[in-house]
Design an enzyme around this catalytic site. Structure first.
Site, PDB file in Angstrom:
ATOM      1  N   ASP A 130       0.811  -1.215   0.000  1.00  0.00           N
ATOM      2  CA  ASP A 130       0.000   0.000   0.000  1.00  0.00           C
ATOM      3  C   ASP A 130       0.844   1.265   0.000  1.00  0.00           C
ATOM      4  O   ASP A 130       0.421   2.293  -0.525  1.00  0.00           O
ATOM      5  CB  ASP A 130      -0.922   0.031   1.228  1.00  0.00           C
ATOM      6  CG  ASP A 130      -1.930  -1.098   1.239  1.00  0.00           C
ATOM      7  OD1 ASP A 130      -1.971  -1.877   0.268  1.00  0.00           O
ATOM      8  OD2 ASP A 130      -2.675  -1.215   2.235  1.00  0.00           O
ATOM      9  N   ASP A 177      -2.490   5.537  -2.867  1.00  0.00           N
ATOM     10  CA  ASP A 177      -1.880   4.356  -2.266  1.00  0.00           C
ATOM     11  C   ASP A 177      -1.144   3.625  -3.381  1.00  0.00           C
ATOM     12  O   ASP A 177      -1.654   3.494  -4.511  1.00  0.00           O
ATOM     13  CB  ASP A 177      -2.935   3.416  -1.662  1.00  0.00           C
ATOM     14  CG  ASP A 177      -3.461   3.896  -0.319  1.00  0.00           C
ATOM     15  OD1 ASP A 177      -3.172   5.052   0.064  1.00  0.00           O
ATOM     16  OD2 ASP A 177      -4.190   3.127   0.343  1.00  0.00           O
ATOM     17  N   HIS A 189      -7.417  -0.220  -4.238  1.00  0.00           N
ATOM     18  CA  HIS A 189      -6.307  -1.114  -4.553  1.00  0.00           C
ATOM     19  C   HIS A 189      -6.691  -2.052  -5.696  1.00  0.00           C
ATOM     20  O   HIS A 189      -7.736  -2.682  -5.684  1.00  0.00           O
ATOM     21  CB  HIS A 189      -5.834  -1.880  -3.321  1.00  0.00           C
ATOM     22  CG  HIS A 189      -5.428  -0.982  -2.201  1.00  0.00           C
ATOM     23  ND1 HIS A 189      -5.272  -1.418  -0.904  1.00  0.00           N
ATOM     24  CD2 HIS A 189      -5.150   0.363  -2.186  1.00  0.00           C
ATOM     25  CE1 HIS A 189      -4.920  -0.406  -0.132  1.00  0.00           C
ATOM     26  NE2 HIS A 189      -4.845   0.687  -0.891  1.00  0.00           N
ATOM     27  N   ASP A 212      -5.058  -4.781  -6.985  1.00  0.00           N
ATOM     28  CA  ASP A 212      -4.489  -6.122  -7.126  1.00  0.00           C
ATOM     29  C   ASP A 212      -5.393  -7.286  -6.729  1.00  0.00           C
ATOM     30  O   ASP A 212      -4.979  -8.444  -6.854  1.00  0.00           O
ATOM     31  CB  ASP A 212      -3.151  -6.220  -6.386  1.00  0.00           C
ATOM     32  CG  ASP A 212      -3.203  -5.678  -4.969  1.00  0.00           C
ATOM     33  OD1 ASP A 212      -4.286  -5.266  -4.522  1.00  0.00           O
ATOM     34  OD2 ASP A 212      -2.142  -5.667  -4.311  1.00  0.00           O
ATOM     35  N   CYS A 218      -0.652  -7.982  -1.186  1.00  0.00           N
ATOM     36  CA  CYS A 218      -0.779  -6.851  -0.264  1.00  0.00           C
ATOM     37  C   CYS A 218       0.259  -6.900   0.854  1.00  0.00           C
ATOM     38  O   CYS A 218       0.797  -5.874   1.266  1.00  0.00           O
ATOM     39  CB  CYS A 218      -2.166  -6.834   0.369  1.00  0.00           C
ATOM     40  SG  CYS A 218      -3.536  -6.622  -0.772  1.00  0.00           S
TER      41      CYS A 218
END
Length: 435
Positions: free
Chosen positions: A182, A266, A315, A317, A419
């Protein structure tokens, strides 16, 4: 230890060889040649100056515990261009001392309604201790497995995240250093600290600073993106999120809880494929933040904004995870609006199977799709959840060996393998895989 005022012919020849060996990184090597010549010339000027001013000379030397050096790209401890080249060194996060963030407007916009009472009750306190203890054990085992696979594992510093802090614009407690993805992104031999968008994560960089300083001293580039004030103006204080339908409608209209008051992002909203980097505008990454990255990385890297049918974008991913050259996992619940662009470029788009994680398992900050949030050790090895048999089968059908690890309790803190890690060094060169 420079003994000549300028590099001699042998040094020039050696540098040319390095440049050639650098392959696609020849541009970086060429930049290094210029830098070394420049330093040699400036050193000559400095020596002439010092010879005429002994009093000034006494003030010029810089004393540090460790020398700060610049290395050729192949010697740099930080170097990664994509998500799948052979992994050599990785930062793995820590669950220790993890705290529930205060239930502020930006946290509300990024969490599921069924967990709002949890945040209202426990915001500012530690996550359930038994759960965290199990997560710590899982991550330790994950580190052991990575080391067994030949990967060097580094960890952030343990910090007490329950301490309250105050800036001129807000007061908050911290959260954790569990998700290095992050906050840190490596592009080439540069490690970039993201500015973040949650107030509870304002000082999260402190846990990683000893590591980053070490990398810098050993030759890495180190950039910190502009730190936002995170004042009230950065957030839509009246952001209307009551139902999933609300969220879908707002996301489709391009409306998010973060405004364009100042840059924020992020690092986990960016995903790398050589010279092309893909990013989404999300609840934590605004267009100003994306534009900062675009200008900073131009002209070597191109930033492509893509979007998804996602009511809660945060995010990229677990939505769009690039796992090989021209190979991407695309979440069927959050289809990419620009997917034809990838197909026209000859990419293979793989739809991962429905996750198997049970409904009663707490996922306070994420969805079940952490099953596709995998970490590639190279093109033929992947770290995957030991409980997710269907996605294991999918990888096996793709000819990729699965390395099975159980991180169910660690998942609850908001992330899967991708992550929980930041890849610091992968063995490979800069290439183009898109268009």
């Amino acid at each position: 230890t420079d003994k000549a005022s300028v590099p001699n012919q042998n040094q020039n020849n050696m540098l040319r060889v390095r440049c050639l060996r650098g392959g696609s990184r020849g541009a970086e090597a060429a930049h290094l040649i210029g830098a070394m010549v420049g330093r040699a010339a400036s050193g000559w000027v400095s020596r002439v100056f010092r010879s005429t001013s002994s009093s000034a000379a006494a003030q010029l030397p810089l004393t540090v515990d460790e020398p700060v050096t610049e290395h050729a790209p192949e010697d740099c401890p930080v170097c990664a261009f994509n998500e799948w080249d052979p992994l050599e060194e990785v930062i793995v996060g820590r669950a220790e001392n993890a705290c529930v963030p205060p239930f502020t407007v930006e946290v509300k916009a990024n969490t599921y309604e069924k967990y709002w009472p949890f945040y209202q009750q426990y915001g500012g306190q530690t996550f359930p201790k038994d759960h965290v203890k199990k997560a710590v054990t899982e991550i330790e085992e994950m580190c052991n497995i990575l080391q067994h696979e030949g990967v060097t594992v580094r960890r952030p510093e343990p910090i007490d995240w329950s301490v309250e802090y105050k800036t001129p614009d807000f007061t908050s407690t911290g959260m954790y250093a569990a998700m290095p993805r992050d906050i840190l992104i490596v592009v080439g031999n540069e490690i970039i600290e993201a500015p973040m968008a949650w107030r509870a994560r304002f000082f999260e960089y402190r846990a990683y600073r000893p590591l980053i300083k070490e990398y810098f001293r050993r030759g890495a580039k180190w950039t910190t993106a502009p730190k936002p004030t995170m004042s009230d103006e950065l957030y839509d204080q009246d952001y209307p999120i009551r139902t999933v339908e609300d969220r879908h409608k707002l996301a489709a209209q391009g409306k998010f809880v973060t405004t364009e008051f100042e840059p924020c992002f992020d690092a986990a909203d960016f995903i790398r494929a050589g010279t092309d980097i893909f990013v989404q505008r999300s609840q934590v990454t605004n267009f100003m933040g994306i534009e900062w990255m675009r200008r900073h990385l131009a002209p070597t890297y191109k930033i492509h904004i893509i979007s998804f049918k996602d009511p809660n974008p945060m995010h990229i991913d677990a939505t769009f995870n690039i796992i090989g050259p021209g190979l991407v996992l695309s979440n069927p619940d959050r289809p990419c609006r620009q997917i034809e662009m990838f197909k026209k470029a000859g990419w293979t788009v793989v739809t991962p199977p429905t996750p198997l994680i049970p409904d009663n398992h707490p996922l306070w900050m994420s969805s079940k799709w952490l099953s596709m949030n995998v970490l590639m050790l190279d093109e033929k090895r992947v770290l995957v959840d030991a409980n997710e048999m269907t996605i294991q089968k999918m990888f096996e059908n793709l000819g990729i060996k699965t390395i099975k690890v159980n991180i169910r309790h660690a998942n609850s803190l908001g992330g899967g393998f991708h992550c929980w890690t930041t890849d610091v060094r992968r063995r490979g060169t800069l290439q183009s895989y898109f268009l």
